[in-house]
Motif scaffolding. Structure first.
Motif, PDB file in Angstrom:
ATOM      1  N   GLN A  57      43.733 108.771  21.833  1.00 47.30           N
ATOM      2  CA  GLN A  57      45.113 108.369  22.158  1.00 47.30           C
ATOM      3  C   GLN A  57      46.128 109.104  21.296  1.00 47.30           C
ATOM      4  O   GLN A  57      47.220 109.454  21.755  1.00 47.30           O
ATOM      5  N   VAL A  58      45.767 109.330  20.042  1.00 48.58           N
ATOM      6  CA  VAL A  58      46.653 110.059  19.135  1.00 48.58           C
ATOM      7  C   VAL A  58      46.827 111.492  19.633  1.00 48.58           C
ATOM      8  O   VAL A  58      47.941 112.025  19.672  1.00 48.58           O
ATOM      9  N   ALA A  59      45.715 112.101  20.052  1.00 48.50           N
ATOM     10  CA  ALA A  59      45.776 113.481  20.544  1.00 48.50           C
ATOM     11  C   ALA A  59      46.633 113.558  21.808  1.00 48.50           C
ATOM     12  O   ALA A  59      47.483 114.449  21.934  1.00 48.50           O
ATOM     13  N   ILE A  60      46.443 112.623  22.720  1.00 48.95           N
ATOM     14  CA  ILE A  60      47.216 112.629  23.964  1.00 48.95           C
ATOM     15  C   ILE A  60      48.705 112.435  23.659  1.00 48.95           C
ATOM     16  O   ILE A  60      49.562 113.118  24.230  1.00 48.95           O
ATOM     17  N   HIS A  61      48.999 111.545  22.733  1.00 50.84           N
ATOM     18  CA  HIS A  61      50.389 111.315  22.337  1.00 50.84           C
ATOM     19  C   HIS A  61      51.013 112.596  21.785  1.00 50.84           C
ATOM     20  O   HIS A  61      52.138 112.966  22.126  1.00 50.84           O
ATOM     21  N   PHE A 104      48.822 119.146  13.268  1.00 51.13           N
ATOM     22  CA  PHE A 104      47.794 118.357  13.952  1.00 51.13           C
ATOM     23  C   PHE A 104      47.333 119.071  15.230  1.00 51.13           C
ATOM     24  O   PHE A 104      46.135 119.121  15.536  1.00 51.13           O
ATOM     25  N   MET A 105      48.290 119.627  15.966  1.00 44.69           N
ATOM     26  CA  MET A 105      47.944 120.335  17.204  1.00 44.69           C
ATOM     27  C   MET A 105      47.008 121.503  16.908  1.00 44.69           C
ATOM     28  O   MET A 105      46.088 121.767  17.671  1.00 44.69           O
ATOM     29  N   PRO A 112      36.229 119.695  20.070  1.00 45.82           N
ATOM     30  CA  PRO A 112      35.797 119.367  21.434  1.00 45.82           C
ATOM     31  C   PRO A 112      36.806 118.460  22.142  1.00 45.82           C
ATOM     32  O   PRO A 112      37.105 118.646  23.323  1.00 45.82           O
ATOM     33  N   LEU A 113      37.367 117.513  21.407  1.00 46.66           N
ATOM     34  CA  LEU A 113      38.369 116.615  21.996  1.00 46.66           C
ATOM     35  C   LEU A 113      39.595 117.424  22.423  1.00 46.66           C
ATOM     36  O   LEU A 113      40.152 117.211  23.493  1.00 46.66           O
ATOM     37  N   GLY A 114      39.992 118.360  21.560  1.00 45.59           N
ATOM     38  CA  GLY A 114      41.158 119.188  21.849  1.00 45.59           C
ATOM     39  C   GLY A 114      40.974 119.976  23.124  1.00 45.59           C
ATOM     40  O   GLY A 114      41.875 120.035  23.963  1.00 45.59           O
TER      41      GLY A 114
END
Lengths: 196, 79
Positions: A57-61, A104-105, A112-114
């Motif tokens: 969720q943090v990554a999507i945000h 962070f990006m 893998p999540l990225g």
């Protein structure tokens, strides 16, 4: 009530980004996040199912924020000079105003999540930017180039300037601060180079 | 009482001794007899083996009793 909840979630999300940037993905745990955000672990689980869900969720945000920042006030049908100026300004503001997000990006981009989160972004992003580029080529505002060369001329100079800025120093370790004036001077040269 | 996520679904959070993948079947069995559990999951990355349950009807006491019967330690984490 609901508004306050969203604010709490937002606060936890930003704190998690801060922790991941500082300590890496392995440095993030629900317990540590709870302590850092001054809430009970139970509160964190109200918003996030588990650690994996939190990270996702943090990554999507973060990705959503980057996209909306990049495309604010931008229309792919803009003239090349106008559109590129808007892109430079948006990207510079995003990177300078959200240094943690920008770092962070970079961190998630290669995880893998990225790869998974970015797949969706890449499609959206490249569709808009392609429309912009092809429109400019058709109107003879932009020379036709292989994509890598186009990107290296059109955008890489900005990223290099931001890098100098973030390091606080430029060539030969001289202090360096990127401001709007410097950005615009560079942008002018870039547009000149790319104009047929 | 925990924060409401929708009109009447509550999120209940417990620390447990669910350590292994194979324990999950036993948890499933323990929770089947409780009505109204919308979903549950165990955070296997967490040192406290957190069990998270979404349910509009079950109380923490119901869940602790069911889990204890299934052979697990289960302690509610309060807000």
């Amino acid at each position: 009530m609901r508004a306050r909840d969203e604010q709490k979630k937002q606060q936890l999300t930003e704190k998690a980004i801060e922790m991941i940037v500082k300590d890496g993905f392995d440095g993030l745990s629900m317990q540590k996040l709870a302590k850092a955000a001054n809430v009970s672990p139970a509160t964190i689980y109200i918003y996030f199912k588990d650690r994996d869900d939190l990270v996702r969720q943090v990554a999507i945000h973060a990705v959503d924020k980057m996209i909306s920042s990049t495309f604010t006030g931008f229309d792919p049908r803009m003239s090349f000079a106008k559109g590129l100026a808007r892109q430079w300004e948006n990207r510079m503001n995003y990177m300078l105003d959200n240094p943690l997000h920008a770092r962070f990006m970079e961190q998630i981009r290669h995880s893998p999540l990225g790869v998974e989160v970015f797949r969706k972004v890449k499609e959206e992003f490249s569709a808009i930017m392609k429309e912009f580029m092809h429109g400019a080529i058709r109107r003879k505002e932009l020379v036709k180039l292989p994509l890598e060369i186009y990107w290296s001329v059109a955008f890489a100079p900005l990223y290099q300037l931001v890098k100098f800025h973030n390091d606080g120093k430029g060539m030969h370790d001289k202090p360096f601060t990127l401001d709007k004036k410097l950005m615009k001077t560079t942008l002018k040269l870039v547009i000149k180079a790319l104009t047929p | 009482m925990k924060t409401l996520v929708s009109a009447n679904t509550r999120i209940l959070v417990f620390k447990t001794d669910i350590r292994y993948e194979k324990d999950l079947d036993a948890v499933e069995k323990a929770l089947t007899f409780l009505p109204g559990i919308l979903s549950w999951n165990v955070d296997r990355h967490d040192a406290e083996n957190i069990l998270r349950i979404e349910s509009p009807t079950s109380t923490p006491a119901d869940i602790i009793a069911a889990m204890n019967q299934g052979g697990f330690i289960c302690i509610e984490l309060e807000d």
